[in-house]
Motif scaffolding. Structure first.
Motif, PDB file in Angstrom:
ATOM      1  N   ALA A   1       1.051  -1.345  -0.355  1.00  0.00           N
ATOM      2  CA  ALA A   1       0.371   0.124   0.109  1.00  0.00           C
ATOM      3  C   ALA A   1       0.965   1.268  -0.230  1.00  0.00           C
ATOM      4  CB  ALA A   1      -0.850   0.127   1.433  1.00  0.00           C
ATOM      5  N   SER A   2      -0.149   2.155  -0.216  1.00  0.00           N
ATOM      6  CA  SER A   2       0.824   3.197  -0.220  1.00  0.00           C
ATOM      7  C   SER A   2       0.931   4.806   1.102  1.00  0.00           C
ATOM      8  CB  SER A   2       0.295   4.619  -1.626  1.00  0.00           C
ATOM      9  OG  SER A   2      -0.734   5.015  -0.595  1.00  0.00           O
ATOM     10  N   TRP A   3       1.687   5.060   1.591  1.00  0.00           N
ATOM     11  CA  TRP A   3       1.759   5.852   2.313  1.00  0.00           C
ATOM     12  C   TRP A   3       0.576   6.244   3.277  1.00  0.00           C
ATOM     13  CZ3 TRP A   3       5.270   5.149   6.613  1.00  0.00           C
ATOM     14  CH2 TRP A   3       6.728   4.796   6.831  1.00  0.00           C
ATOM     15  N   GLY A   4      -0.051   6.472   2.536  1.00  0.00           N
ATOM     16  CA  GLY A   4      -1.336   7.468   2.397  1.00  0.00           C
ATOM     17  C   GLY A   4      -2.444   6.592   3.004  1.00  0.00           C
ATOM     18  N   GLU A   5      -2.840   5.351   2.068  1.00  0.00           N
ATOM     19  CA  GLU A   5      -3.184   4.760   2.436  1.00  0.00           C
ATOM     20  C   GLU A   5      -3.382   4.336   3.524  1.00  0.00           C
ATOM     21  OE1 GLU A   5      -4.596   1.716  -0.757  1.00  0.00           O
ATOM     22  OE2 GLU A   5      -2.966   2.056  -1.536  1.00  0.00           O
ATOM     23  N   ALA A   6      -2.062   2.953   4.454  1.00  0.00           N
ATOM     24  CA  ALA A   6      -1.920   3.228   5.369  1.00  0.00           C
ATOM     25  C   ALA A   6      -2.210   4.178   6.988  1.00  0.00           C
ATOM     26  CB  ALA A   6      -0.367   2.634   5.494  1.00  0.00           C
ATOM     27  N   PHE A   7      -2.004   5.900   6.795  1.00  0.00           N
ATOM     28  CA  PHE A   7      -2.037   6.719   7.463  1.00  0.00           C
ATOM     29  C   PHE A   7      -4.265   6.566   7.562  1.00  0.00           C
ATOM     30  CE2 PHE A   7       2.238   8.937   7.362  1.00  0.00           C
ATOM     31  CZ  PHE A   7       2.595   7.566   8.088  1.00  0.00           C
ATOM     32  N   ALA A   8      -4.693   6.433   6.384  1.00  0.00           N
ATOM     33  CA  ALA A   8      -5.652   6.245   6.421  1.00  0.00           C
ATOM     34  C   ALA A   8      -6.420   5.735   7.182  1.00  0.00           C
ATOM     35  CB  ALA A   8      -6.232   6.697   4.999  1.00  0.00           C
ATOM     36  N   LEU A   9      -5.740   4.002   6.745  1.00  0.00           N
ATOM     37  CA  LEU A   9      -6.961   3.853   7.241  1.00  0.00           C
ATOM     38  C   LEU A   9      -6.802   3.157   9.258  1.00  0.00           C
ATOM     39  CD1 LEU A   9      -8.181   0.516   7.670  1.00  0.00           C
ATOM     40  CD2 LEU A   9      -5.571  -0.584   7.041  1.00  0.00           C
ATOM     41  N   ILE A  10      -5.326   3.080   9.789  1.00  0.00           N
ATOM     42  CA  ILE A  10      -5.324   4.055  11.198  1.00  0.00           C
ATOM     43  C   ILE A  10      -5.654   4.752  11.959  1.00  0.00           C
ATOM     44  CG2 ILE A  10      -3.005   4.550  12.837  1.00  0.00           C
ATOM     45  CD1 ILE A  10      -0.770   3.300  10.507  1.00  0.00           C
ATOM     46  N   ALA A  11      -5.829   6.372  10.833  1.00  0.00           N
ATOM     47  CA  ALA A  11      -7.577   7.276  11.254  1.00  0.00           C
ATOM     48  C   ALA A  11      -7.935   7.712  11.295  1.00  0.00           C
ATOM     49  CB  ALA A  11      -6.272   8.274   9.940  1.00  0.00           C
ATOM     50  N   ASP A  12      -8.521   6.325  10.326  1.00  0.00           N
ATOM     51  CA  ASP A  12     -10.167   5.625  10.797  1.00  0.00           C
ATOM     52  C   ASP A  12     -10.488   4.943  11.476  1.00  0.00           C
ATOM     53  OD1 ASP A  12     -12.961   5.408   9.475  1.00  0.00           O
ATOM     54  OD2 ASP A  12     -11.735   2.893   9.160  1.00  0.00           O
ATOM     55  N   LYS A  13      -9.457   4.342  12.276  1.00  0.00           N
ATOM     56  CA  LYS A  13      -9.995   2.674  12.723  1.00  0.00           C
ATOM     57  C   LYS A  13      -9.393   4.505  14.391  1.00  0.00           C
ATOM     58  CE  LYS A  13      -9.643  -1.384  15.547  1.00  0.00           C
ATOM     59  NZ  LYS A  13     -10.900  -1.935  15.477  1.00  0.00           N
ATOM     60  N   ALA A  14      -8.251   5.221  14.407  1.00  0.00           N
ATOM     61  CA  ALA A  14      -8.459   5.730  16.368  1.00  0.00           C
ATOM     62  C   ALA A  14      -9.576   6.325  16.747  1.00  0.00           C
ATOM     63  CB  ALA A  14      -7.277   6.222  15.763  1.00  0.00           C
ATOM     64  N   SER A  15     -10.657   7.026  15.183  1.00  0.00           N
ATOM     65  CA  SER A  15     -11.416   7.970  15.316  1.00  0.00           C
ATOM     66  C   SER A  15     -12.905   6.824  16.015  1.00  0.00           C
ATOM     67  CB  SER A  15     -11.728   8.290  14.132  1.00  0.00           C
ATOM     68  OG  SER A  15     -12.512   7.764  13.266  1.00  0.00           O
ATOM     69  N   LYS A  16     -12.114   5.483  15.612  1.00  0.00           N
ATOM     70  CA  LYS A  16     -13.496   4.655  16.271  1.00  0.00           C
ATOM     71  C   LYS A  16     -13.292   3.935  17.311  1.00  0.00           C
ATOM     72  CE  LYS A  16     -14.668   4.365  11.394  1.00  0.00           C
ATOM     73  NZ  LYS A  16     -15.217   3.236  10.833  1.00  0.00           N
ATOM     74  N   THR A  17     -11.957   4.449  18.351  1.00  0.00           N
ATOM     75  CA  THR A  17     -11.652   3.522  19.010  1.00  0.00           C
ATOM     76  C   THR A  17     -11.409   4.903  20.506  1.00  0.00           C
ATOM     77  OG1 THR A  17     -10.231   2.285  17.639  1.00  0.00           O
ATOM     78  CG2 THR A  17      -9.432   1.947  20.464  1.00  0.00           C
ATOM     79  N   ALA A  18     -11.870   3.904  21.573  1.00  0.00           N
ATOM     80  CA  ALA A  18     -12.107   4.793  23.195  1.00  0.00           C
ATOM     81  C   ALA A  18     -10.309   4.814  23.598  1.00  0.00           C
ATOM     82  CB  ALA A  18     -12.431   4.556  23.801  1.00  0.00           C
ATOM     83  N   PRO A  19     -10.354   5.842  23.433  1.00  0.00           N
ATOM     84  CA  PRO A  19      -8.483   6.287  24.484  1.00  0.00           C
ATOM     85  C   PRO A  19      -8.125   5.215  25.144  1.00  0.00           C
ATOM     86  CG  PRO A  19     -10.188   8.614  24.556  1.00  0.00           C
ATOM     87  CD  PRO A  19     -10.678   7.365  24.084  1.00  0.00           C
ATOM     88  N   GLU A  20      -9.075   4.260  25.902  1.00  0.00           N
ATOM     89  CA  GLU A  20      -8.756   3.853  27.166  1.00  0.00           C
ATOM     90  C   GLU A  20      -8.697   2.102  26.413  1.00  0.00           C
ATOM     91  OE1 GLU A  20     -12.906   3.957  27.425  1.00  0.00           O
ATOM     92  OE2 GLU A  20     -11.311   5.227  27.654  1.00  0.00           O
ATOM     93  N   LYS A  21      -8.758   2.325  24.846  1.00  0.00           N
ATOM     94  CA  LYS A  21      -8.767   0.648  24.669  1.00  0.00           C
ATOM     95  C   LYS A  21      -7.200   1.211  23.161  1.00  0.00           C
ATOM     96  CE  LYS A  21     -11.830  -2.569  25.644  1.00  0.00           C
ATOM     97  NZ  LYS A  21     -12.296  -3.302  26.338  1.00  0.00           N
ATOM     98  N   ILE A  22      -6.506   2.468  23.241  1.00  0.00           N
ATOM     99  CA  ILE A  22      -5.856   2.142  22.716  1.00  0.00           C
ATOM    100  C   ILE A  22      -4.521   2.338  23.418  1.00  0.00           C
ATOM    101  CG2 ILE A  22      -4.468   4.247  21.004  1.00  0.00           C
ATOM    102  CD1 ILE A  22      -6.951   5.573  20.839  1.00  0.00           C
ATOM    103  N   GLY A  23      -3.101   1.384  22.885  1.00  0.00           N
ATOM    104  CA  GLY A  23      -1.772   0.781  23.213  1.00  0.00           C
ATOM    105  C   GLY A  23      -0.972   1.254  22.648  1.00  0.00           C
ATOM    106  N   ALA A  24       0.682   0.873  23.701  1.00  0.00           N
ATOM    107  CA  ALA A  24       1.201   1.176  22.895  1.00  0.00           C
ATOM    108  C   ALA A  24       2.885   0.605  23.473  1.00  0.00           C
ATOM    109  CB  ALA A  24       1.776   3.051  22.163  1.00  0.00           C
ATOM    110  N   LEU A  25       3.375  -0.125  22.364  1.00  0.00           N
ATOM    111  CA  LEU A  25       4.269  -0.995  22.819  1.00  0.00           C
ATOM    112  C   LEU A  25       5.734  -0.621  22.092  1.00  0.00           C
ATOM    113  CD1 LEU A  25       3.277  -4.653  23.168  1.00  0.00           C
ATOM    114  CD2 LEU A  25       3.270  -3.738  25.240  1.00  0.00           C
ATOM    115  N   ALA A  26       6.862  -0.956  22.773  1.00  0.00           N
ATOM    116  CA  ALA A  26       7.877  -0.294  22.272  1.00  0.00           C
ATOM    117  C   ALA A  26       9.475  -1.528  22.614  1.00  0.00           C
ATOM    118  CB  ALA A  26       8.856   1.215  22.815  1.00  0.00           C
ATOM    119  N   GLY A  27       9.751  -2.119  21.822  1.00  0.00           N
ATOM    120  CA  GLY A  27      10.784  -2.964  21.520  1.00  0.00           C
ATOM    121  C   GLY A  27      12.041  -2.798  21.996  1.00  0.00           C
TER     122      GLY A  27
END
Length: 690
Positions: free
Chosen positions: A297-323
């Motif tokens: 995919a293009s960077w634009g496509e990937a970012f658009a999909l992430i933005a769409d998912k983030a807009s539908k997800t409550a903050p307490e249901k978002i997480g991050a891990l660093a390797g």
């Protein structure tokens, strides 16, 4: 200066310590003395005779590496000893030695990988003669197969024995030795077995000729074709200083850089030979998962999909891990993005260790420093195998053990650590028994606690118990803090320093990976399984475990392809430097997060790496002090000691990892590391073909 001597070198009077050799005294005076067998960190062999000098009153030239300054007699009227390094007698003697060395040496410089970096070449030009009187057949020696890392052309060997002394003295294994006498003498492994040390690659640097060279690097490049970049290793948390040699866009080899405080001049085999994994299985473009399969995919496509998912997800249901290989800059950017999204679910402790910055930096640093190992007079290892987790640090422990009698105890799995120790048990109970122990009969006792002890379900209790024991037996006292945590992940201390851990009721790595979030930003965390059902955005370099289960893949840059800060296990910030560019469309990790934040409507307040670092240093000033250690306040450990449990369990300490050669995505992509794992982890198979 106590116990010094005056000596005259080439007419210049110098004052040097009495324990110096003549060779060291000559160098102190600015004279250049050639040598092959002598090395500052190895015992004196005195067998190449290239370092001959003239000592006034001596009947013949003497080997300066084996003659002490304190052994030089004054003149008949008390005159200072005089040494000449440039007299006609010395010149003739060196020419004779060089002529003998070249008698049997093959004339294969054009195809030798040491060409251009060969001590024998250089010294033959500087100190040799322009003709050869030898007309007999040259001696030939059969090459040995001593494993997948070191290539041998033993006809070139000049019997300096540097490799033998290194493996015996520094690496602590009896892999190499000499057989035969005179013309039949050969350097070889015993019973034709492969070398089994994690430091064996250092013999390549030590060999002054081309007898031992790098097998993976053979015939890949010449030294003058390479661009050399000074950087830092991330294969473990020691932070060894390295030089990355690049040809075109590809890393061709990795060499050690001198740093007396960290790695001296050695590096581990994983550090040295990992480079082929930097180009294998690389992610070079974004991918999106559709219908269970990944598609480019293009960077634009990937970012658009992430933005769409983030807009539908409550903050307490978002997480991050660093390797384990994440740099401070990208973790700082990801932390800022998570704060903007309103989530406290983040963690850099993907192995589940109980370390937490709330207890203060002293609770997770190697407080005595790596160099401080040489000051310790008693060492207690808890739940760690430093030979595999940090081979360079283990070599420093062995150096201390060899220098003078040092008590070493181990609580954990028994293993060959290359030095003698007393095995005190393998469970938490064995550690708890030390809480009733009297103060150690040592001035500077040291405790080294590994991730294997801290990553179990009772890791927090073990940490508190270890601090309690440390205070009771005198490991922590006025003027000395010997409480040391040995990390295995290069990015871990930096993550703890900037607070990349859950706060205000946030979820930890186990909960985040276990499916308690709906959207996960995975910054190169490949060492744990992510539960099905979590929409995962993977930012990383290789098609490893993290990428296999990701819904969106954003290709990042490896440590040789970016400038990033890593804080080693002793709390010393260091920066890698870009040697090559990331492949394809891959970008630097912080830049990906900055661009993504813009698409999410949570734009991070910096546009350049310099601006990011300015914000980072404003919040965490000690990270701006590159190459320096900011001492941690040990007083905060008192509160942690009070949390020690009243009763300890019988749980045994686990290993930090099972395979030294396959601990991260770069290593698992390396064919050389796979071969090492197959050969060197099975000694019964490590027999060379005859």
């Amino acid at each position: 200066m106590s116990d010094t001597r005056q000596i005259i070198v080439d007419g210049t009077e110098v004052e040097v310590p009495a324990h110096y050799t003549l060779l060291q005294a000559c160098e102190e005076a600015g004279a250049e003395v050639p040598r092959f067998c002598y090395h500052e960190r190895l015992s004196v062999a005195g067998n190449c005779r290239m370092c001959l000098v003239e000592l006034k009153g001596a009947p013949k030239p003497i080997a300066s590496c084996a003659w002490g300054v304190r052994d030089c007699r004054p003149g008949p009227e008390g005159q200072l000893p005089e040494v000449s390094t440039r007299s006609p007698k010395v010149k003739k003697a060196r020419e004779g030695v060089m002529e003998f060395l070249l008698i049997n040496h093959p004339l294969d410089c054009p195809i030798c990988d040491q060409g251009g970096e060969c001590d024998l070449q250089d010294q033959a030009m500087a100190y040799g003669v322009d003709k050869n009187r030898f007309e007999e057949n040259k001696r030939a020696v059969e090459d040995k197969n001593i494993g997948p890392l070191v290539k041998t052309i033993m006809t070139r060997c000049i019997h300096c024995t540097r490799c033998v002394r290194f493996t015996t003295e520094v690496a602590g294994v009896s892999d190499l030795g000499a057989t035969g006498r005179g013309e039949d003498m050969e350097i070889t492994t015993y019973l034709q077995a492969a070398m089994a040390s994690e430091l064996q690659g250092n013999v390549i640097d030590l060999c002054p000729v081309g007898a031992l060279t790098s097998k993976p690097y053979a015939f890949k490049a010449r030294p003058w074709e390479l661009t050399k970049v000074e950087s830092v290793d991330v294969m473990d948390a020691v932070g060894s200083n390295i030089r990355v040699d690049v040809k075109g866009r590809e890393v061709m080899r990795i060499m050690p850089r001198l740093n007396e405080s960290i790695n001296e001049e050695w590096i581990s085999d994983k550090t040295r030979f990992i480079w082929d994994g930097l180009r294998s299985q690389r992610l070079d473009r974004p991918y999106i998962r559709e219908g269970g399969k990944l598609r480019p995919a293009s960077w634009g496509e990937a970012f658009a999909l992430i933005a769409d998912k983030a807009s539908k997800t409550a903050p307490e249901k978002i997480g991050a891990l660093a390797g384990d290989l994440a740099g401070v800059e990208e973790m700082f950017a990801l932390k800022g993005l998570m704060a903007a999204l309103g989530s406290a679910n983040m963690d850099c402790r993907t192995d589940g260790t109980a370390l937490d910055p709330v207890h203060g930096r002293a609770s997770y640093l190697f407080n005595s420093t790596i160099d401080g190992i040489e000051d310790a007079d008693a060492i207690l290892l808890i739940g760690t195998n430093p030979r595999h987790e940090a081979p360079i640090l283990n070599a420093r422990i062995r150096k201390r053990w060899r220098a003078e009698p040092t008590m070493i105890g181990l609580i954990g799995e028994a293993a060959d650590l290359t030095y003698d120790y007393t095995h005190l048990g393998d469970s938490v109970d064995a550690l708890a028994k030390l809480a009733d122990h009297a103060p150690a009969n040592a001035e500077r006792p040291m405790m080294i606690i590994g991730q294997g002890a801290l990553s179990g379900p009772n890791g927090a209790e073990v940490l508190a118990l270890a601090v309690q024991v440390a205070k009771k037996i005198g490991v922590i006292k006025n003027g000395w803090n010997g409480f040391n945590v040995l990390h295995t992940a290069a990015g871990r201390v930096g993550g703890l320093d900037i607070g990349f851990v859950p706060t205000d009721g946030g979820k930890d790595a186990g909960a985040i990976a276990g499916g308690e979030v709906d959207l996960l930003f995975n910054l190169g965390a490949d060492e744990l399984e992510i539960a099905d059902g979590t929409f995962t955005v993977y930012i990383g370099t290789h098609g490893d475990r993290g990428a296999h289960g990701a819904d969106v893949i954003l290709p990042g840059a490896a440590y040789t392809e970016k400038s990033a800060t890593y804080v080693n296990t002793e709390g010393r910030p260091q920066q890698t430097q870009r040697g090559a560019f990331p492949p394809g469309e891959a970008k630097e990790d912080w830049a990906i997060l900055r661009a993504l934040s813009d698409k999410l409507g949570k734009t991070l307040p910096y546009n350049t790496l310099e601006q990011l670092r300015a914000a980072l240093y404003a919040e965490h000033p000690h990270l701006a002090q590159l190459e320096q250690i900011t001492e941690a306040d040990a007083s905060a450990l008192a509160d942690l000691a009070k949390k020690a449990p009243k009763s300890a369990g019988k749980a045994k300490f686990a290993r930090a990892f099972d395979d030294f050669y396959l601990t991260n995505p770069i290593a698992r992509a390396s064919k050389v590391m796979a071969e090492c794992s197959a050969t060197l982890n099975r000694p019964d198979l490590a027999v060379a073909a005859e």
